[in-house]
Design a protein around this motif. Structure first.
Motif, PDB file in Angstrom:
ATOM      1  N   ILE A  90       4.154 -28.565  -0.034  1.00  0.00           N
ATOM      2  CA  ILE A  90       4.595 -29.870  -0.529  1.00  0.00           C
ATOM      3  C   ILE A  90       4.687 -30.694   0.900  1.00  0.00           C
ATOM      4  CG2 ILE A  90       4.939 -31.047  -1.819  1.00  0.00           C
ATOM      5  CD1 ILE A  90       5.426 -28.508  -4.094  1.00  0.00           C
ATOM      6  N   THR A  91       3.697 -30.828   1.359  1.00  0.00           N
ATOM      7  CA  THR A  91       4.734 -32.135   1.891  1.00  0.00           C
ATOM      8  C   THR A  91       4.464 -33.149   1.321  1.00  0.00           C
ATOM      9  OG1 THR A  91       1.793 -33.086   2.697  1.00  0.00           O
ATOM     10  CG2 THR A  91       3.122 -30.756   3.476  1.00  0.00           C
ATOM     11  N   LEU A  92       5.521 -34.310   1.624  1.00  0.00           N
ATOM     12  CA  LEU A  92       5.683 -35.845   1.665  1.00  0.00           C
ATOM     13  C   LEU A  92       6.027 -36.614   2.420  1.00  0.00           C
ATOM     14  CD1 LEU A  92       8.270 -36.396  -0.481  1.00  0.00           C
ATOM     15  CD2 LEU A  92       7.980 -33.746   0.394  1.00  0.00           C
ATOM     16  N   GLY A  99       4.505 -41.790   8.055  1.00  0.00           N
ATOM     17  CA  GLY A  99       4.174 -40.982   7.599  1.00  0.00           C
ATOM     18  C   GLY A  99       3.545 -40.171   6.948  1.00  0.00           C
ATOM     19  N   PRO A 100       2.648 -40.796   5.826  1.00  0.00           N
ATOM     20  CA  PRO A 100       1.502 -39.709   5.215  1.00  0.00           C
ATOM     21  C   PRO A 100       0.571 -39.546   5.724  1.00  0.00           C
ATOM     22  CG  PRO A 100       2.559 -41.435   4.132  1.00  0.00           C
ATOM     23  CD  PRO A 100       3.286 -41.674   5.452  1.00  0.00           C
ATOM     24  N   ASN A 150      -1.646 -37.620  -1.667  1.00  0.00           N
ATOM     25  CA  ASN A 150      -1.816 -38.725  -1.469  1.00  0.00           C
ATOM     26  C   ASN A 150      -3.107 -39.284  -0.670  1.00  0.00           C
ATOM     27  OD1 ASN A 150      -0.954 -40.239   1.075  1.00  0.00           O
ATOM     28  ND2 ASN A 150      -2.620 -39.389   2.592  1.00  0.00           N
ATOM     29  N   SER A 151      -4.766 -38.486  -1.811  1.00  0.00           N
ATOM     30  CA  SER A 151      -5.690 -38.918  -2.156  1.00  0.00           C
ATOM     31  C   SER A 151      -6.551 -39.779  -3.077  1.00  0.00           C
ATOM     32  CB  SER A 151      -6.418 -37.902  -1.480  1.00  0.00           C
ATOM     33  OG  SER A 151      -6.166 -37.702  -0.564  1.00  0.00           O
ATOM     34  N   GLY A 152      -5.084 -39.635  -4.260  1.00  0.00           N
ATOM     35  CA  GLY A 152      -5.083 -40.200  -5.061  1.00  0.00           C
ATOM     36  C   GLY A 152      -5.757 -39.196  -6.761  1.00  0.00           C
TER      37      GLY A 152
END
Length: 278
Positions: A90-92, A99-100, A150-152
């Motif tokens: 999991i990235t954040l 950052g994203p 991040n892409s919705g």
């Protein structure tokens, strides 16, 4: 005019040119300098190696583009290490500027090397404002803080997130940072939820975090480009940090030589004697 007096009058632009050459040459002709692995980097590697296969881990991109030379090699090495163990990532990011997108670029590129699929093997949650509330909120429910990636895409539509509710499902956190967010990950997430954590950061930040390593609040520490190079060596995948250490080491040697030369010239030219009135 003696040679020392000539050196004193040397145009400083020649020194700038020498530094530039020392930086460029190792990238054209790779220079190998010994890189010893610190106990902190070894501990980081050992703790990731000890994770059960397919563990869920967090890789946090809390750095700005201005420090990518030091920090991004750590994130890349971490992604390689996690994917090589079939960990699900999991990235954040708690950084709004870059950052994203850096998380997206790094994880997709490294995932392709290992044949990993988005939504099954890794998910990018993106960015959310207010890191204190974000870190506390994920302790109850990650989906309540990040309803979509991040892409919705809703997290409920990503198979990997079916088995992930909060920190209890995360086995390791790798925080890569160039700012104070690392303190909050340690004080809120590690102290509050007991998730094992390793940190990677710029060299200027690293000294403060040795005390956290000594108190076992973090299980590993990578400091600056050298820390990144150590990690690359440990995972047996030399990258930009290892190459960068060649340039960094050569420039350090050049600066040491110039300092020695300047001091020798100072005393040899007699200025020292004149200044003390002899």
């Amino acid at each position: 005019m003696t040679i020392w007096e000539k050196l004193e009058q040397l145009d400083r632009r020649w020194i700038y040119l020498a530094v530039a050459i020392a930086v460029i040459i190792p990238f054209l002709v790779p220079a190998k300098f010994p890189i010893s692995v610190s106990p902190e980097a070894q501990s980081f590697y050992d703790n990731v190696e000890a994770l059960p296969d397919s563990s869920v881990v967090m890789l946090v991109f809390d750095y700005y583009p201005s420090t990518m030379a030091e920090t991004e090699p750590m994130a890349i090495a971490g992604a390689r290490h996690f994917f090589s163990k079939d960990c699900r990532i999991i990235t954040l990011s708690n950084i709004p500027l870059g950052g994203p997108s850096m998380a997206e670029e790094v994880t997709r590129r490294i995932a392709a090397e290992y044949g990993k699929e988005y939504g099954i093997d890794y998910v990018n949650l993106g960015y959310k404002y207010g890191y204190v509330s974000v870190l506390k909120g994920m302790g109850l429910s990650i989906e309540s803080i990040f309803p979509t990636d991040n892409s919705g895409t809703p997290l409920s539509e990503l198979p990997m997130m079916d088995s992930v509710t909060n920190y209890e499902d995360v086995k390791f956190i790798f925080e890569v940072a160039d700012n104070a967010t690392a303190d909050y990950w340690i004080s809120i997430v590690n102290a509050g939820y007991g998730v094992p954590m390793g940190v990677g950061m710029t060299a200027v930040m690293a000294p403060k975090f040795y005390s956290f390593f000594g108190s076992n609040q973090i299980v590993g520490l990578l400091g600056g480009m050298k820390g990144a190079a150590e990690y690359e060596i440990l995972i047996n995948h030399e990258g930009s940090a290892t190459r960068g250490m060649g340039a960094q080491s050569l420039v350090h040697l050049l600066i040491i030589a110039l300092v020695l030369l300047g001091n020798i010239g100072f005393f040899a030219s007699g200025k020292h004697r004149r200044r003390i009135g002899k």
